[in-house]
Design a protein around this motif. Structure first.
Motif, mmCIF file in Angstrom:
data_model
loop_
_atom_site.group_PDB
_atom_site.id
_atom_site.type_symbol
_atom_site.label_atom_id
_atom_site.label_comp_id
_atom_site.label_asym_id
_atom_site.label_seq_id
_atom_site.Cartn_x
_atom_site.Cartn_y
_atom_site.Cartn_z
ATOM 1 N N ASP A 37 0.857 -1.198 0.000
ATOM 2 C CA ASP A 37 0.000 0.000 0.000
ATOM 3 C C ASP A 37 0.895 1.251 0.000
ATOM 4 O O ASP A 37 2.020 1.222 0.515
ATOM 5 N N SER A 38 0.392 2.307 -0.593
ATOM 6 C CA SER A 38 1.197 3.527 -0.699
ATOM 7 C C SER A 38 1.047 4.392 0.557
ATOM 8 O O SER A 38 0.010 4.387 1.209
ATOM 9 N N VAL A 39 2.120 5.087 0.854
ATOM 10 C CA VAL A 39 2.125 6.045 1.970
ATOM 11 C C VAL A 39 2.570 7.400 1.402
ATOM 12 O O VAL A 39 3.606 7.493 0.730
ATOM 13 N N THR A 40 1.758 8.394 1.642
ATOM 14 C CA THR A 40 2.080 9.744 1.160
ATOM 15 C C THR A 40 2.788 10.520 2.264
ATOM 16 O O THR A 40 2.270 10.618 3.388
ATOM 17 N N LEU A 41 3.947 11.051 1.927
ATOM 18 C CA LEU A 41 4.715 11.835 2.884
ATOM 19 C C LEU A 41 4.566 13.325 2.570
ATOM 20 O O LEU A 41 4.598 13.723 1.397
ATOM 21 N N THR A 42 4.409 14.119 3.627
ATOM 22 C CA THR A 42 4.397 15.578 3.476
ATOM 23 C C THR A 42 5.728 16.098 3.983
ATOM 24 O O THR A 42 6.076 15.924 5.150
ATOM 25 N N VAL A 43 6.477 16.749 3.075
ATOM 26 C CA VAL A 43 7.837 17.192 3.384
ATOM 27 C C VAL A 43 7.830 18.715 3.579
ATOM 28 O O VAL A 43 7.161 19.455 2.841
ATOM 29 N N SER A 44 8.605 19.144 4.550
ATOM 30 C CA SER A 44 8.635 20.573 4.894
ATOM 31 C C SER A 44 9.443 21.376 3.886
ATOM 32 O O SER A 44 10.531 20.969 3.471
ATOM 33 N N ASP A 45 8.884 22.513 3.501
ATOM 34 C CA ASP A 45 9.623 23.507 2.716
ATOM 35 C C ASP A 45 10.165 24.613 3.619
ATOM 36 O O ASP A 45 10.618 25.659 3.134
ATOM 37 N N GLY A 46 10.104 24.374 4.938
ATOM 38 C CA GLY A 46 10.527 25.396 5.885
ATOM 39 C C GLY A 46 9.443 26.442 6.102
ATOM 40 O O GLY A 46 8.318 26.302 5.598
ATOM 41 N N PRO A 47 9.749 27.484 6.841
ATOM 42 C CA PRO A 47 8.735 28.508 7.119
ATOM 43 C C PRO A 47 8.309 29.233 5.836
ATOM 44 O O PRO A 47 9.123 29.477 4.947
ATOM 45 N N GLU A 48 7.035 29.555 5.761
ATOM 46 C CA GLU A 48 6.556 30.358 4.638
ATOM 47 C C GLU A 48 7.022 31.797 4.844
ATOM 48 O O GLU A 48 6.855 32.379 5.919
ATOM 49 N N THR A 49 7.653 32.362 3.843
ATOM 50 C CA THR A 49 8.130 33.731 3.946
ATOM 51 C C THR A 49 7.453 34.609 2.902
ATOM 52 O O THR A 49 7.066 34.137 1.838
ATOM 53 N N VAL A 50 7.329 35.874 3.273
ATOM 54 C CA VAL A 50 6.699 36.857 2.399
ATOM 55 C C VAL A 50 7.630 38.052 2.286
ATOM 56 O O VAL A 50 8.151 38.538 3.296
ATOM 57 N N GLN A 51 7.855 38.541 1.073
ATOM 58 C CA GLN A 51 8.646 39.752 0.894
ATOM 59 C C GLN A 51 7.741 40.952 1.114
ATOM 60 O O GLN A 51 6.702 41.095 0.463
ATOM 61 N N LEU A 52 8.149 41.805 2.054
ATOM 62 C CA LEU A 52 7.331 42.959 2.417
ATOM 63 C C LEU A 52 7.337 43.996 1.297
ATOM 64 O O LEU A 52 8.395 44.471 0.874
ATOM 65 N N ALA A 53 6.153 44.337 0.830
ATOM 66 C CA ALA A 53 6.004 45.309 -0.251
ATOM 67 C C ALA A 53 6.316 46.723 0.241
ATOM 68 O O ALA A 53 6.241 47.009 1.439
ATOM 69 N N ASP A 54 6.652 47.592 -0.693
ATOM 70 C CA ASP A 54 6.864 49.007 -0.377
ATOM 71 C C ASP A 54 5.500 49.679 -0.306
ATOM 72 O O ASP A 54 4.818 49.856 -1.322
ATOM 73 N N LEU A 55 5.092 50.044 0.907
ATOM 74 C CA LEU A 55 3.746 50.584 1.122
ATOM 75 C C LEU A 55 3.730 52.109 1.227
ATOM 76 O O LEU A 55 2.678 52.697 1.498
ATOM 77 N N LYS A 56 4.883 52.748 1.002
ATOM 78 C CA LYS A 56 4.917 54.208 1.071
ATOM 79 C C LYS A 56 3.946 54.796 0.043
ATOM 80 O O LYS A 56 3.943 54.408 -1.127
ATOM 81 N N GLY A 57 3.118 55.746 0.505
ATOM 82 C CA GLY A 57 2.145 56.375 -0.382
ATOM 83 C C GLY A 57 0.806 55.674 -0.422
ATOM 84 O O GLY A 57 -0.130 56.172 -1.044
ATOM 85 N N TYR A 58 0.701 54.506 0.255
ATOM 86 C CA TYR A 58 -0.589 53.835 0.355
ATOM 87 C C TYR A 58 -1.446 54.536 1.406
ATOM 88 O O TYR A 58 -0.942 54.922 2.459
ATOM 89 N N ARG A 59 -2.737 54.673 1.153
ATOM 90 C CA ARG A 59 -3.646 55.125 2.202
ATOM 91 C C ARG A 59 -3.688 54.040 3.270
ATOM 92 O O ARG A 59 -3.538 52.852 2.951
ATOM 93 N N LEU A 60 -3.885 54.438 4.527
ATOM 94 C CA LEU A 60 -3.762 53.482 5.632
ATOM 95 C C LEU A 60 -4.633 52.245 5.435
ATOM 96 O O LEU A 60 -4.162 51.124 5.607
ATOM 97 N N ASP A 61 -5.901 52.431 5.060
ATOM 98 C CA ASP A 61 -6.777 51.262 4.915
ATOM 99 C C ASP A 61 -6.310 50.353 3.773
ATOM 100 O O ASP A 61 -6.385 49.121 3.872
ATOM 101 N N LYS A 62 -5.778 50.951 2.696
ATOM 102 C CA LYS A 62 -5.282 50.148 1.576
ATOM 103 C C LYS A 62 -4.006 49.404 1.968
ATOM 104 O O LYS A 62 -3.779 48.253 1.549
ATOM 105 N N ALA A 63 -3.175 50.037 2.784
ATOM 106 C CA ALA A 63 -1.948 49.385 3.247
ATOM 107 C C ALA A 63 -2.281 48.167 4.112
ATOM 108 O O ALA A 63 -1.657 47.100 3.980
ATOM 109 N N ARG A 64 -3.242 48.337 4.994
ATOM 110 C CA ARG A 64 -3.653 47.207 5.846
ATOM 111 C C ARG A 64 -4.187 46.050 5.002
ATOM 112 O O ARG A 64 -3.866 44.877 5.260
#
Length: 237
Positions: A29-56
């Motif tokens: 029988d088959s066994v499916t393994l879930t392998v870690s890609d490490g922590p999920e990371t996000v590159q922080l966008a440049d939010l200068k000039g965004y209105r506060l609600d749009k930045a959030r």
């Protein structure tokens, strides 16, 4: 084999299996393994000039969380729009990280002194400086004539943002106080009585009163009223 992000399991290691560990299965029988890609990371966008609600909203859509908001003056970023973030744009962050936002209060404005002015003139001066005006509902006694501005918040010289509101308190005029009759009193007693009633005292001794100690007359008669804090002159002989 499947892959998934994990904050606790190092990249390349198994997070879990399907079926789970301890489950009885048939041979081959088959066994499916879930392998870690490490922590999920996000590159922080440049939010200068965004209105506060749009930045959030952008932060949430990118998998991050809006953090604490602080405000500071800025001459080049419009009031209510983002000046910068903390951490700075371009940093790679774990998903769900809170990002602090620094938001513009607009250009700084020096608040003019409008105390003693008529309400109409005070409004004109404050509007010209880029400020809004609110008039307090309660009026107060002050040294200024009735209808003039007795006090303002914030005060003269304070730094406000363009579009901020200055609250004006209007004068009811000076508080009128009954003047004590001090004619015939000694100078010390007269001064004590007048100062105790809230007046300033000026001594007029002339040439004949240089060594005198008795009040001959007073600039406002006893029993009359005068503005609290005004000066009463006593003539001494």
């Amino acid at each position: 084999m499947k892959h998934a992000f994990s904050d606790t399991v190092k990249r390349g290691r198994v997070i879990n299996s399907d079926p789970e560990v301890g489950t009885r299965i048939r041979n081959n029988d088959s066994v499916t393994l879930t392998v870690s890609d490490g922590p999920e990371t996000v590159q922080l966008a440049d939010l200068k000039g965004y209105r506060l609600d749009k930045a959030r909203l952008r932060l949430k859509n990118d998998g991050l969380e809006p953090g604490m908001v602080t405000r500071e003056f800025s001459s080049d970023v419009i009031k209510g729009f983002v000046i910068r973030t903390d951490p700075e744009a371009g940093n790679k962050l774990h998903a769900g990280t809170a990002v602090a936002l620094v938001v513009s209060k607009g250009s700084p404005v020096d608040v003019p002194d409008v105390t003693g002015e008529s309400l109409e003139d005070a409004k004109a001066d404050l509007t010209e400086a880029g400020l809004k005006v609110k008039v307090a509902t309660e009026q107060v006694n002050s040294e200024f004539d009735k209808g003039q501005v007795a006090a303002q918040t914030p005060d003269e010289g304070s730094e406000a943002a363009e579009g901020d509101t200055v609250t004006l308190t209007i004068s009811k005029g000076p508080e009128m106080v009954e003047v004590p009759d001090v004619v015939g009193d000694s100078v010390d007693d007269a001064k004590a009585a007048l100062e105790g009633a809230g007046f300033e005292v000026d001594e007029d001794r002339g040439l004949l009163g240089l060594f005198g100690d008795t009040v001959k007359s007073q600039s406002v008669d006893g029993g009359d009223t005068a503005p609290k804090g005004s000066t009463i002159t006593i003539e001494i002989r």
